[in-house]
Write a protein that holds these residues in place. Structure first.
Motif, PDB file in Angstrom:
ATOM      1  N   UNK A  19      -8.085   5.842 -10.528  1.00  0.00           N
ATOM      2  CA  UNK A  19      -8.684   4.527 -10.295  1.00  0.00           C
ATOM      3  C   UNK A  19      -8.794   4.164  -8.825  1.00  0.00           C
ATOM      4  N   UNK A  20      -8.542   5.093  -7.926  1.00  0.00           N
ATOM      5  CA  UNK A  20      -8.676   4.800  -6.508  1.00  0.00           C
ATOM      6  C   UNK A  20      -7.536   3.934  -5.997  1.00  0.00           C
ATOM      7  N   UNK A  21      -7.884   2.986  -5.128  1.00  0.00           N
ATOM      8  CA  UNK A  21      -6.864   2.123  -4.525  1.00  0.00           C
ATOM      9  C   UNK A  21      -6.184   1.246  -5.567  1.00  0.00           C
ATOM     10  N   UNK A  22      -6.924   0.849  -6.589  1.00  0.00           N
ATOM     11  CA  UNK A  22      -6.325   0.033  -7.652  1.00  0.00           C
ATOM     12  C   UNK A  22      -5.261   0.824  -8.393  1.00  0.00           C
ATOM     13  N   UNK A  23      -5.555   2.091  -8.697  1.00  0.00           N
ATOM     14  CA  UNK A  23      -4.569   2.924  -9.368  1.00  0.00           C
ATOM     15  C   UNK A  23      -3.334   3.157  -8.526  1.00  0.00           C
ATOM     16  N   UNK A  24      -3.504   3.314  -7.212  1.00  0.00           N
ATOM     17  CA  UNK A  24      -2.348   3.476  -6.334  1.00  0.00           C
ATOM     18  C   UNK A  24      -1.485   2.230  -6.309  1.00  0.00           C
ATOM     19  N   UNK A  71       0.880  -1.170   0.000  1.00  0.00           N
ATOM     20  CA  UNK A  71       0.000   0.000   0.000  1.00  0.00           C
ATOM     21  C   UNK A  71       0.912   1.212   0.000  1.00  0.00           C
ATOM     22  N   UNK A  72       1.047   1.902  -1.127  1.00  0.00           N
ATOM     23  CA  UNK A  72       2.031   2.985  -1.207  1.00  0.00           C
ATOM     24  C   UNK A  72       1.678   4.161  -0.300  1.00  0.00           C
ATOM     25  N   UNK A  73       2.702   4.893   0.058  1.00  0.00           N
ATOM     26  CA  UNK A  73       2.641   6.188   0.745  1.00  0.00           C
ATOM     27  C   UNK A  73       2.168   6.075   2.193  1.00  0.00           C
ATOM     28  N   UNK A  74       0.944   5.594   2.408  1.00  0.00           N
ATOM     29  CA  UNK A  74       0.375   5.560   3.756  1.00  0.00           C
ATOM     30  C   UNK A  74       0.356   4.159   4.330  1.00  0.00           C
ATOM     31  N   UNK A  75       0.921   3.195   3.606  1.00  0.00           N
ATOM     32  CA  UNK A  75       0.870   1.817   4.082  1.00  0.00           C
ATOM     33  C   UNK A  75       1.635   1.596   5.366  1.00  0.00           C
ATOM     34  N   UNK A  76       2.730   2.325   5.543  1.00  0.00           N
ATOM     35  CA  UNK A  76       3.531   2.153   6.764  1.00  0.00           C
ATOM     36  C   UNK A  76       2.747   2.536   8.005  1.00  0.00           C
ATOM     37  N   UNK A 109       1.458   0.087  10.999  1.00  0.00           N
ATOM     38  CA  UNK A 109       1.921   0.231  12.375  1.00  0.00           C
ATOM     39  C   UNK A 109       0.826   0.518  13.374  1.00  0.00           C
ATOM     40  N   UNK A 110      -0.384   0.881  12.904  1.00  0.00           N
ATOM     41  CA  UNK A 110      -1.464   1.219  13.841  1.00  0.00           C
ATOM     42  C   UNK A 110      -1.943  -0.014  14.612  1.00  0.00           C
ATOM     43  N   UNK A 111      -2.066  -1.154  13.939  1.00  0.00           N
ATOM     44  CA  UNK A 111      -2.570  -2.358  14.618  1.00  0.00           C
ATOM     45  C   UNK A 111      -1.594  -2.880  15.680  1.00  0.00           C
ATOM     46  N   UNK A 112      -0.292  -3.014  15.402  1.00  0.00           N
ATOM     47  CA  UNK A 112       0.616  -3.421  16.497  1.00  0.00           C
ATOM     48  C   UNK A 112       0.651  -2.433  17.649  1.00  0.00           C
ATOM     49  N   UNK A 113       0.524  -1.151  17.359  1.00  0.00           N
ATOM     50  CA  UNK A 113       0.492  -0.172  18.442  1.00  0.00           C
ATOM     51  C   UNK A 113      -0.747  -0.359  19.312  1.00  0.00           C
ATOM     52  N   UNK A 114      -1.891  -0.642  18.694  1.00  0.00           N
ATOM     53  CA  UNK A 114      -3.117  -0.857  19.463  1.00  0.00           C
ATOM     54  C   UNK A 114      -3.008  -2.097  20.348  1.00  0.00           C
ATOM     55  N   UNK A 115      -2.474  -3.169  19.774  1.00  0.00           N
ATOM     56  CA  UNK A 115      -2.322  -4.392  20.577  1.00  0.00           C
ATOM     57  C   UNK A 115      -1.304  -4.179  21.696  1.00  0.00           C
ATOM     58  N   UNK A 116      -0.213  -3.452  21.385  1.00  0.00           N
ATOM     59  CA  UNK A 116       0.788  -3.188  22.419  1.00  0.00           C
ATOM     60  C   UNK A 116       0.246  -2.283  23.511  1.00  0.00           C
ATOM     61  N   UNK A 117      -0.670  -1.384  23.164  1.00  0.00           N
ATOM     62  CA  UNK A 117      -1.256  -0.495  24.169  1.00  0.00           C
ATOM     63  C   UNK A 117      -2.080  -1.268  25.192  1.00  0.00           C
TER      64      UNK A 117
END
Length: 454
Positions: free
Chosen positions: A348-353, A279-284, A288-296
């Protein structure tokens, strides 16, 4: 003879028996009795037919836009697995069987990842529901201690159960169940369509290329095959390089999560690796949001450590790892990649990205084969440096001095010959003298004997 008037011009004679003379024939292209050209009705009909065809084509395109996007995704997926299928078929395996085995491996990996991720999310949701009364008691105690209130958990639960907000939310959720089911079925149908088309594109790749080249002249056939080869190399290289970086990222995050004691560390590591790379650009940040939530849920400080590690690893990947892994596969500038992602998302939205980077890399490589390049001169301005004084020829003061000394009468005033622009004497300042090897006599210079020149 025809009668003439006094001016000498012929006068029209009356027709016999009182009949009118025959009228002049109509002009070319004009309908009889009207001033409309004959081609105008046909032109109007043709214009209306073209407008109708355009409207029909636009309507059909908007109706088939979903299918066209699925075919585009399937084509890029077929290009991505083309190297693996071609290598397996080179060892004697049938191309259809090789494509089936590749798709089977992808299906097993995807199903295993979705199953593990679903079990992790289900376990976390169940744990949050079980621990919700404890969280609610801690919040109530904090509010009562700081605001001197007398809240109780039973009163809050009864207020929520009998509230209009909860009743409306349940009704909307019941209505949205059908919408969610429809979207799930639609998503499964799209996956089936993409898989079917990509299987045909990969399995019948040689036949498809032969059918496409059969309608083109030989010169165009070579260009089409070259473009196809570049597309396969760039798309496959992009997928494989991203997969390798996803593996490295997953291993690094697994070590961190395992060291902190975060539950479901393998699944979270796979999640971070795949989402951050594909997922380009914002994939990082999404990864990282899900591991941070579980770690919280384990320790709030662990979430901060995960955030710091994600940011540091992202910089290491951008400046150290990614340039080395993608230098031979998708060698495009980061600014071009970012702009292509934005343009693909807008179109094309997410497909174009997702497909914008391999598409731009293919286009860049194809154009680079036909653009002639030249060697750049060794000029400091190429590197952004301004030339130093004296390095680019005589300076301004030197040239002004030369012009001043070349003015009329400068020789008599100064007593010496004017200097050139480079500061050396003029061509008459030096006299090489007689050639030592020439033994012939030379005429004496009258100035040597003190006589003036005649």
């Amino acid at each position: 003879m025809a009668s003439t008037d006094e001016s000498g011009h012929d006068t029209p004679q009356a027709s016999p028996s009182g009949t009118t003379p025959p009228s002049r024939p109509p002009a070319d292209g004009a309908a009889p009795g009207t001033g409309m050209p004959r081609w105008l009705p046909r032109a109007m009909v043709l214009a209306l037919a073209l407008v109708a065809v355009f409207q029909l084509g636009s309507w059909a395109f908007h109706q088939l836009i979903g299918l066209l996007i699925n075919i585009l995704i399937a084509f890029f997926l077929a290009l991505a697995i083309e190297p693996a299928v071609s290598r397996m078929s080179a060892y004697g395996m049938r191309r259809g069987l090789a494509t089936f085995l590749v798709f089977l491996g992808l299906l097993i990996v995807s199903a295993g990842f979705v199953t593990l991720l679903g079990s992790m999310l289900a376990g976390q949701i169940i744990k949050m529901i079980e621990d919700f009364p404890d969280y609610l008691d801690s919040v109530i105690n904090w509010v009562n201690g700081h605001f001197h209130t007398d809240l109780r958990r039973v009163d809050i639960q009864e207020g929520l159960l009998h509230s209009d907000w909860l009743r409306k939310y349940v009704q909307n959720s019941a209505t949205g169940v059908l919408d969610v089911s429809t979207q799930v079925l639609g998503g499964l149908f799209q996956l089936l369509t993409i898989g079917l088309f990509s299987f045909y594109f990969a399995a019948d790749g040689p036949r498809l290329r032969r059918a496409l080249c059969s309608v083109l002249p030989p010169a165009r056939q070579a260009e089409v095959l070259r473009a196809w080869e570049i597309a396969v190399d760039k798309t496959g290289g992009y997928i494989y390089s991203r997969g390798l970086m996803a593996l490295v990222s997953g291993v690094a995050h697994y070590i961190l999560l395992q060291a902190l004691g975060i539950p479901y560390a393998p699944v979270l590591a796979v999640w971070v690796g795949l989402v951050s790379q594909f997922i380009p650009t914002i994939g990082t940040y999404l990864a990282g949001a899900l591991p941070m939530l579980i770690a919280f849920t384990v320790n709030p400080w662990y979430a901060l450590w995960v955030l710091i590690f994600v940011v540091v690893y992202q910089q290491f990947e951008n400046y150290m790892l990614q340039p080395k892994l993608t230098a031979k596969t998708v060698d495009i500038h980061p600014a071009v990649a970012f702009g292509s992602v934005i343009a693909g998302t807008a179109l094309l939205g997410a497909v174009g990205a997702l497909i914008s980077i391999p598409a731009v890399a293919t286009l860049q490589a194809f154009l680079g084969a036909y653009v002639k390049r030249y060697a750049v001169t060794d000029d400091p301005r190429v590197q952004g440096h301004r030339p130093t004084r004296g390095s680019g020829g005589p300076g301004l003061l030197t040239r002004a001095r030369g012009v001043w000394e070349r003015r009329p009468g400068a020789t008599e005033a100064t007593g010496h010959l004017p200097a050139d622009s480079d500061g050396t004497a003029g061509s008459g300042a030096t006299d090489p003298g007689p050639d030592p090897e020439n033994s012939g006599p030379t005429d004496p210079d009258p100035r040597d004997s003190g006589e003036g020149a005649s």
